[in-house]
Write a protein that holds these residues in place. Structure first.
Motif, PDB file in Angstrom:
ATOM      1  N   MET A 124      26.484  68.416  39.583  1.00  0.00           N
ATOM      2  CA  MET A 124      26.391  67.041  40.098  1.00  0.00           C
ATOM      3  C   MET A 124      25.379  66.215  39.305  1.00  0.00           C
ATOM      4  O   MET A 124      25.622  65.044  39.011  1.00  0.00           O
ATOM      5  CB  MET A 124      26.042  67.047  41.584  1.00  0.00           C
ATOM      6  CG  MET A 124      27.270  67.260  42.446  1.00  0.00           C
ATOM      7  SD  MET A 124      26.928  66.990  44.184  1.00  0.00           S
ATOM      8  CE  MET A 124      26.483  68.617  44.671  1.00  0.00           C
ATOM      9  N   ARG A 125      24.250  66.846  38.950  1.00  0.00           N
ATOM     10  CA  ARG A 125      23.239  66.128  38.165  1.00  0.00           C
ATOM     11  C   ARG A 125      23.821  65.713  36.811  1.00  0.00           C
ATOM     12  O   ARG A 125      23.648  64.601  36.343  1.00  0.00           O
ATOM     13  CB  ARG A 125      22.007  67.015  37.951  1.00  0.00           C
ATOM     14  CG  ARG A 125      21.035  66.957  39.106  1.00  0.00           C
ATOM     15  CD  ARG A 125      19.762  67.728  38.790  1.00  0.00           C
ATOM     16  NE  ARG A 125      19.397  68.546  39.920  1.00  0.00           N
ATOM     17  CZ  ARG A 125      19.493  69.870  39.983  1.00  0.00           C
ATOM     18  NH1 ARG A 125      19.909  70.563  38.954  1.00  0.00           N
ATOM     19  NH2 ARG A 125      19.166  70.527  41.074  1.00  0.00           N
ATOM     20  N   LYS A 126      24.578  66.635  36.227  1.00  0.00           N
ATOM     21  CA  LYS A 126      25.190  66.364  34.921  1.00  0.00           C
ATOM     22  C   LYS A 126      26.200  65.214  35.054  1.00  0.00           C
ATOM     23  O   LYS A 126      26.241  64.305  34.235  1.00  0.00           O
ATOM     24  CB  LYS A 126      25.899  67.647  34.460  1.00  0.00           C
ATOM     25  CG  LYS A 126      26.229  67.686  32.996  1.00  0.00           C
ATOM     26  CD  LYS A 126      26.672  69.087  32.608  1.00  0.00           C
ATOM     27  CE  LYS A 126      27.732  69.043  31.547  1.00  0.00           C
ATOM     28  NZ  LYS A 126      28.463  70.304  31.440  1.00  0.00           N
ATOM     29  N   ARG A 127      26.983  65.263  36.129  1.00  0.00           N
ATOM     30  CA  ARG A 127      27.993  64.231  36.351  1.00  0.00           C
ATOM     31  C   ARG A 127      27.348  62.859  36.556  1.00  0.00           C
ATOM     32  O   ARG A 127      27.867  61.853  36.091  1.00  0.00           O
ATOM     33  CB  ARG A 127      28.822  64.633  37.586  1.00  0.00           C
ATOM     34  CG  ARG A 127      29.857  63.649  38.022  1.00  0.00           C
ATOM     35  CD  ARG A 127      30.808  64.269  39.013  1.00  0.00           C
ATOM     36  NE  ARG A 127      30.227  64.444  40.330  1.00  0.00           N
ATOM     37  CZ  ARG A 127      30.843  65.057  41.338  1.00  0.00           C
ATOM     38  NH1 ARG A 127      32.055  65.551  41.177  1.00  0.00           N
ATOM     39  NH2 ARG A 127      30.275  65.176  42.519  1.00  0.00           N
ATOM     40  N   SER A 128      26.223  62.845  37.265  1.00  0.00           N
ATOM     41  CA  SER A 128      25.587  61.550  37.527  1.00  0.00           C
ATOM     42  C   SER A 128      25.161  60.902  36.205  1.00  0.00           C
ATOM     43  O   SER A 128      25.259  59.687  36.046  1.00  0.00           O
ATOM     44  CB  SER A 128      24.407  61.718  38.473  1.00  0.00           C
ATOM     45  OG  SER A 128      23.208  61.878  37.786  1.00  0.00           O
ATOM     46  N   GLY A 132      27.594  58.039  35.556  1.00  0.00           N
ATOM     47  CA  GLY A 132      26.840  57.000  36.253  1.00  0.00           C
ATOM     48  C   GLY A 132      27.065  57.007  37.748  1.00  0.00           C
ATOM     49  O   GLY A 132      27.101  55.949  38.385  1.00  0.00           O
ATOM     50  N   ARG A 133      27.217  58.202  38.313  1.00  0.00           N
ATOM     51  CA  ARG A 133      27.470  58.271  39.763  1.00  0.00           C
ATOM     52  C   ARG A 133      26.148  58.294  40.526  1.00  0.00           C
ATOM     53  O   ARG A 133      25.464  59.294  40.567  1.00  0.00           O
ATOM     54  CB  ARG A 133      28.313  59.506  40.083  1.00  0.00           C
ATOM     55  CG  ARG A 133      29.713  59.351  39.595  1.00  0.00           C
ATOM     56  CD  ARG A 133      30.799  59.695  40.517  1.00  0.00           C
ATOM     57  NE  ARG A 133      30.519  60.296  41.773  1.00  0.00           N
ATOM     58  CZ  ARG A 133      31.312  61.200  42.321  1.00  0.00           C
ATOM     59  NH1 ARG A 133      32.381  61.607  41.689  1.00  0.00           N
ATOM     60  NH2 ARG A 133      31.051  61.670  43.504  1.00  0.00           N
ATOM     61  N   TYR A 134      25.826  57.134  41.152  1.00  0.00           N
ATOM     62  CA  TYR A 134      24.540  57.055  41.857  1.00  0.00           C
ATOM     63  C   TYR A 134      24.498  58.003  43.056  1.00  0.00           C
ATOM     64  O   TYR A 134      23.440  58.408  43.506  1.00  0.00           O
ATOM     65  CB  TYR A 134      24.268  55.610  42.301  1.00  0.00           C
ATOM     66  CG  TYR A 134      25.321  55.092  43.240  1.00  0.00           C
ATOM     67  CD1 TYR A 134      25.246  55.359  44.599  1.00  0.00           C
ATOM     68  CD2 TYR A 134      26.410  54.364  42.775  1.00  0.00           C
ATOM     69  CE1 TYR A 134      26.226  54.899  45.458  1.00  0.00           C
ATOM     70  CE2 TYR A 134      27.398  53.925  43.615  1.00  0.00           C
ATOM     71  CZ  TYR A 134      27.307  54.183  44.963  1.00  0.00           C
ATOM     72  OH  TYR A 134      28.289  53.772  45.807  1.00  0.00           O
ATOM     73  N   ASP A 135      25.694  58.385  43.590  1.00  0.00           N
ATOM     74  CA  ASP A 135      25.684  59.256  44.773  1.00  0.00           C
ATOM     75  C   ASP A 135      25.364  60.713  44.397  1.00  0.00           C
ATOM     76  O   ASP A 135      25.235  61.561  45.266  1.00  0.00           O
ATOM     77  CB  ASP A 135      27.002  59.166  45.561  1.00  0.00           C
ATOM     78  CG  ASP A 135      28.234  59.483  44.731  1.00  0.00           C
ATOM     79  OD1 ASP A 135      28.196  59.302  43.503  1.00  0.00           O
ATOM     80  OD2 ASP A 135      29.231  59.921  45.322  1.00  0.00           O
ATOM     81  N   ASP A 136      25.259  60.984  43.092  1.00  0.00           N
ATOM     82  CA  ASP A 136      24.892  62.338  42.655  1.00  0.00           C
ATOM     83  C   ASP A 136      23.502  62.344  42.013  1.00  0.00           C
ATOM     84  O   ASP A 136      23.087  63.336  41.436  1.00  0.00           O
ATOM     85  CB  ASP A 136      25.883  62.846  41.580  1.00  0.00           C
ATOM     86  CG  ASP A 136      27.238  63.174  42.167  1.00  0.00           C
ATOM     87  OD1 ASP A 136      27.305  63.465  43.354  1.00  0.00           O
ATOM     88  OD2 ASP A 136      28.203  63.149  41.395  1.00  0.00           O
TER      89      ASP A 136
END
Ligand code: AMP
Length: 198
Positions: A124-128, A132-136
């Protein structure tokens, strides 16, 4: 068919690939929410809930989802008589699953399993960063998302007892995909549809 799994298990990654295959149509509920104009009331509600790692209320979610599906049917992007609908991220709890029974027939539930919570958080950290996913973005929200999954979404596995295929989501993405495809081509509904020439 449904893809169920904790955030970071790879539902979207695998769903997107399947959605590129003719006769499969992928719908990610999170993407439907993310496509909302955040200036609208609904868009604001999504931001408020998702930024805390919580689920958007059920009726609101299924109403939005069903409007989007109707839209795809009206524009012939999704053809329910010949396409297998791959749902990712909906239903997210038993109440949604009950409401959805009026809309879809669930043939198979792919359960992407990843018992290692630290690995989910890492993904999830990598995806954020990448998307640019603020929810992660924060550890607090990530922890809440995993807790929401454990408490609200995991009971779906029991709800769909008899239709669930557990697939190890810690394998390499290509192997996870291969395992999913093996399950899908075994579905009776797939075999019936495979014989229809369009
Ligand atoms: P996702 O992209 O599936 O991880 O979803 C991102 C966020 O959208 C979730 O944390 C929820 O706030 C919201 N969301 C997506 N799908 C649903 C759903 N079926 N029910 C309620 N909230 C949802």
């Amino acid at each position: 068919m449904l893809i169920v799994g904790a955030p970071g298990a790879g539902k979207g990654t695998q769903g997107k690939v399947l959605g590129t295959v003719p006769r499969f149509f992928h719908c990610a509920c999170g993407d439907v929410f993310r496509s909302l104009d955040t200036r609208t009331e609904l868009g604001q509600q999504f931001v408020a809930y998702s930024s805390k790692g919580e689920l958007v209320p059920d009726e609101l979610t299924v109403d939005l989802w069903s409007v989007q599906i109707d839209n795809w049917i009206d524009t012939s992007r999704y053809k329910p008589d010949i396409d297998i609908l791959v749902l990712d991220g909906i239903p997210r709890n038993v109440r949604q699953a009950e409401i959805l029974e009026d809309h879809v027939v669930v043939h198979r539930v792919i359960h992407l399993t990843c018992p290692n919570r630290e690995e989910l958080a890492r993904r999830m950290r990598k995806r954020s960063l990448k998307e640019g996913r603020y929810d992660d973005a924060s550890d607090e929200v990530i922890a809440q998302r995993i807790e929401t999954y454990e408490e609200e979404t995991k009971p779906l596995i029991e709800f769909y007892d008899g239709k669930v295929a557990d697939i190890d989501a810690t394998k390499q993405p290509i192997e996870v995909l291969s395992d999913m495809i093996a399950e899908l081509v075994n579905m009776d509904v797939y075999k019936d549809m495979a014989n229809v020439i369009v």
